[in-house]
Design a protein around this motif. Structure first.
Motif, PDB file in Angstrom:
ATOM      1  N   THR A 104      21.242  13.328  -1.763  1.00 56.30           N
ATOM      2  CA  THR A 104      20.815  14.082  -3.171  1.00 56.30           C
ATOM      3  C   THR A 104      22.142  14.887  -2.962  1.00 56.30           C
ATOM      4  N   SER A 105      22.020  15.698  -1.949  1.00 55.33           N
ATOM      5  CA  SER A 105      23.818  16.643  -1.347  1.00 55.33           C
ATOM      6  C   SER A 105      24.824  15.820  -1.689  1.00 55.33           C
ATOM      7  N   ILE A 106      24.789  14.780  -0.552  1.00 52.32           N
ATOM      8  CA  ILE A 106      26.575  13.536  -1.079  1.00 52.32           C
ATOM      9  C   ILE A 106      26.262  13.865  -2.614  1.00 52.32           C
ATOM     10  N   TRP A 107      25.219  13.506  -3.456  1.00 50.06           N
ATOM     11  CA  TRP A 107      25.246  12.410  -4.990  1.00 50.06           C
ATOM     12  C   TRP A 107      25.996  14.055  -5.246  1.00 50.06           C
ATOM     13  N   SER A 108      25.403  15.164  -5.246  1.00 47.97           N
ATOM     14  CA  SER A 108      26.196  15.807  -6.019  1.00 47.97           C
ATOM     15  C   SER A 108      27.476  16.564  -5.820  1.00 47.97           C
ATOM     16  N   ALA A 128      25.696  20.113 -11.489  1.00 49.01           N
ATOM     17  CA  ALA A 128      26.498  19.248 -10.131  1.00 49.01           C
ATOM     18  C   ALA A 128      25.033  18.865  -9.090  1.00 49.01           C
ATOM     19  N   GLY A 129      24.310  19.818  -8.752  1.00 49.82           N
ATOM     20  CA  GLY A 129      23.117  19.976  -8.924  1.00 49.82           C
ATOM     21  C   GLY A 129      21.521  19.573  -8.737  1.00 49.82           C
ATOM     22  N   ILE A 130      22.102  18.694 -10.118  1.00 54.07           N
ATOM     23  CA  ILE A 130      21.097  17.717 -10.672  1.00 54.07           C
ATOM     24  C   ILE A 130      20.206  16.596 -10.022  1.00 54.07           C
ATOM     25  N   PRO A 131      21.211  16.565  -9.125  1.00 50.51           N
ATOM     26  CA  PRO A 131      19.981  14.964  -7.734  1.00 50.51           C
ATOM     27  C   PRO A 131      19.081  16.176  -7.543  1.00 50.51           C
ATOM     28  N   ALA A 132      19.408  17.054  -6.988  1.00 51.69           N
ATOM     29  CA  ALA A 132      18.140  17.911  -6.144  1.00 51.69           C
ATOM     30  C   ALA A 132      16.799  18.306  -7.126  1.00 51.69           C
ATOM     31  N   ILE A 133      16.997  17.540  -8.656  1.00 51.85           N
ATOM     32  CA  ILE A 133      15.932  17.155  -9.061  1.00 51.85           C
ATOM     33  C   ILE A 133      14.650  16.196  -8.368  1.00 51.85           C
ATOM     34  N   LEU A 134      15.619  15.483  -7.912  1.00 53.21           N
ATOM     35  CA  LEU A 134      14.552  13.708  -7.782  1.00 53.21           C
ATOM     36  C   LEU A 134      14.133  14.104  -6.410  1.00 53.21           C
ATOM     37  N   LEU A 135      14.616  15.878  -5.808  1.00 48.11           N
ATOM     38  CA  LEU A 135      13.358  15.947  -4.385  1.00 48.11           C
ATOM     39  C   LEU A 135      12.032  15.867  -5.211  1.00 48.11           C
ATOM     40  N   LEU A 136      11.470  16.573  -6.376  1.00 48.23           N
ATOM     41  CA  LEU A 136      10.054  17.093  -6.127  1.00 48.23           C
ATOM     42  C   LEU A 136       9.508  15.376  -6.965  1.00 48.23           C
ATOM     43  N   PRO A 137       9.354  14.638  -7.243  1.00 51.56           N
ATOM     44  CA  PRO A 137       9.086  13.352  -7.145  1.00 51.56           C
ATOM     45  C   PRO A 137       8.728  12.411  -5.738  1.00 51.56           C
ATOM     46  N   LEU A 138       9.732  12.671  -4.808  1.00 53.46           N
ATOM     47  CA  LEU A 138       9.703  11.942  -3.889  1.00 53.46           C
ATOM     48  C   LEU A 138       9.322  13.086  -2.639  1.00 53.46           C
ATOM     49  N   SER A 151      42.440  12.917  -6.982  1.00 54.52           N
ATOM     50  CA  SER A 151      42.678  13.158  -5.163  1.00 54.52           C
ATOM     51  C   SER A 151      42.308  14.750  -4.697  1.00 54.52           C
ATOM     52  N   THR A 152      43.352  15.623  -5.732  1.00 50.01           N
ATOM     53  CA  THR A 152      43.118  17.202  -6.340  1.00 50.01           C
ATOM     54  C   THR A 152      41.233  17.239  -5.555  1.00 50.01           C
ATOM     55  N   ALA A 153      40.687  16.404  -6.982  1.00 48.16           N
ATOM     56  CA  ALA A 153      39.037  16.991  -6.558  1.00 48.16           C
ATOM     57  C   ALA A 153      38.034  16.956  -5.524  1.00 48.16           C
ATOM     58  N   ILE A 154      38.507  15.486  -4.704  1.00 46.88           N
ATOM     59  CA  ILE A 154      38.013  15.484  -3.781  1.00 46.88           C
ATOM     60  C   ILE A 154      38.619  16.418  -2.890  1.00 46.88           C
ATOM     61  N   LEU A 155      39.910  16.833  -3.230  1.00 42.88           N
ATOM     62  CA  LEU A 155      40.182  17.986  -1.613  1.00 42.88           C
ATOM     63  C   LEU A 155      39.106  19.747  -1.652  1.00 42.88           C
ATOM     64  N   VAL A 156      39.551  19.046  -3.863  1.00 43.39           N
ATOM     65  CA  VAL A 156      39.237  20.893  -4.292  1.00 43.39           C
ATOM     66  C   VAL A 156      37.695  21.489  -3.086  1.00 43.39           C
ATOM     67  N   VAL A 157      36.793  20.165  -3.550  1.00 49.51           N
ATOM     68  CA  VAL A 157      35.288  19.937  -3.651  1.00 49.51           C
ATOM     69  C   VAL A 157      34.889  19.838  -2.298  1.00 49.51           C
ATOM     70  N   LEU A 158      35.774  19.029  -1.542  1.00 52.11           N
ATOM     71  CA  LEU A 158      35.285  19.365   0.692  1.00 52.11           C
ATOM     72  C   LEU A 158      36.041  20.149   1.118  1.00 52.11           C
ATOM     73  N   ILE A 159      36.746  20.964   0.836  1.00 52.35           N
ATOM     74  CA  ILE A 159      37.058  21.592   1.690  1.00 52.35           C
ATOM     75  C   ILE A 159      35.995  22.859   1.950  1.00 52.35           C
ATOM     76  N   PRO A 160      35.272  23.609   1.358  1.00 48.11           N
ATOM     77  CA  PRO A 160      34.044  24.156   1.328  1.00 48.11           C
ATOM     78  C   PRO A 160      32.879  23.586   1.933  1.00 48.11           C
ATOM     79  N   HIS A 161      32.722  22.578   2.135  1.00 48.11           N
ATOM     80  CA  HIS A 161      31.984  21.741   2.363  1.00 48.11           C
ATOM     81  C   HIS A 161      31.874  21.383   4.090  1.00 48.11           C
TER      82      HIS A 161
END
Length: 240
Positions: free
Chosen positions: A193-197, A137-147, A214-224
């Motif tokens: 990129t972090s939102i994309w992740s 899920a962290g793959i979008p951060a790779i785009l920070l290299l060309p940016l 909806s359950t996946a959204i809740l689980v992922v958003l809680i720690p963030h």
């Protein structure tokens, strides 16, 4: 002989996984279920960030950067103490060490959380699988290299701050806080990129843990929400 012929195919498959994760994540996560290989994206993220940091410190106007960092400190005593230790080598080494420690540590923490959450909600994910989920899920951060590379190339004077390396952060796109602002680091951390992740994490958890969207959204958003909420509260208390 057949094994040798299969090597280019395996490499092509690995490269395609990195790219399809960005535009076809659900199908990519389904393809990774049997062999998630979470160490691959983790090493890729560590390598690209290391390359960007080494390049950055090779071209940055360090005198200017140091002045910017010292200006963000409140008292003369703090500035004097910091100036004694903030050499170019110190900042470069600390940045590289932080990179090498941050990604594995973050993926371990997030993987542990996702493992516990999945075992509570469904048949459960193993730690290895939940770790891999966090890493992919962290793959979008790779785009920070060309940016970041583009930002370096466009800065002929070398007067480029750390936050300028990420032109898609909310700070660069919306707020434009100076380094001294207490909310600057939070606005720098929040980026496209972090939102994309976060979106990829939702899709991956839904796919692998076999739960509702909806359950996946809740689980992922809680720690963030907890982390960024606490960060905002801390910055607000310092700004008061």
């Amino acid at each position: 002989m057949e094994a040798i012929k299969d090597i280019p195919t395996a490499r092509a498959s690995t490269m395609s996984t990195f790219t399809t994760m960005l535009y076809e994540p659900a199908a990519t996560f389904r393809g990774l279920q049997e062999k998630p290989q979470g160490w691959l994206p983790m090493l890729a993220l560590m390598a690209t960030t290391t390359v960007l940091m080494l390049w950055y410190f090779s071209v940055v106007d360090f005198t200017w950067l140091l002045d910017q960092m010292l200006a963000s400190m409140k008292t003369a005593a703090e500035r004097e103490q910091a100036a004694k230790v903030m050499s170019k080598n110190f900042l470069q080494i600390s940045s590289l060490v932080s990179t090498l420690v941050f990604y594995p540590l973050f993926f371990v923490i997030m993987g542990t959380y996702l493992m516990i959450a999945s075992k509570t909600l469904s048949h459960g994910l193993s730690f290895g699988k939940s770790f891999s989920l966090a890493a992919w899920a962290g793959i979008p951060a790779i785009l920070l290299l060309p940016l970041g590379a583009l930002q370096i190339l466009l800065s002929s004077s070398g007067q480029l701050g750390f936050s300028d390396l990420n032109p898609v952060s909310l700070n660069q796109l919306v707020f434009h806080y100076e380094m001294a602002n207490r909310f600057a680091s939070l606005a720098d951390a929040l980026s496209l990129t972090s939102i994309w992740s976060i979106v990829l994490l939702v899709i991956g958890f839904e796919t692998w843990a076999q739960v509702k969207r909806s359950t996946a959204i809740l689980v992922v958003l809680i720690p963030h929400v907890l982390v960024y909420g606490a960060w905002f509260a801390y910055a607000a208390s310092k700004a008061a």
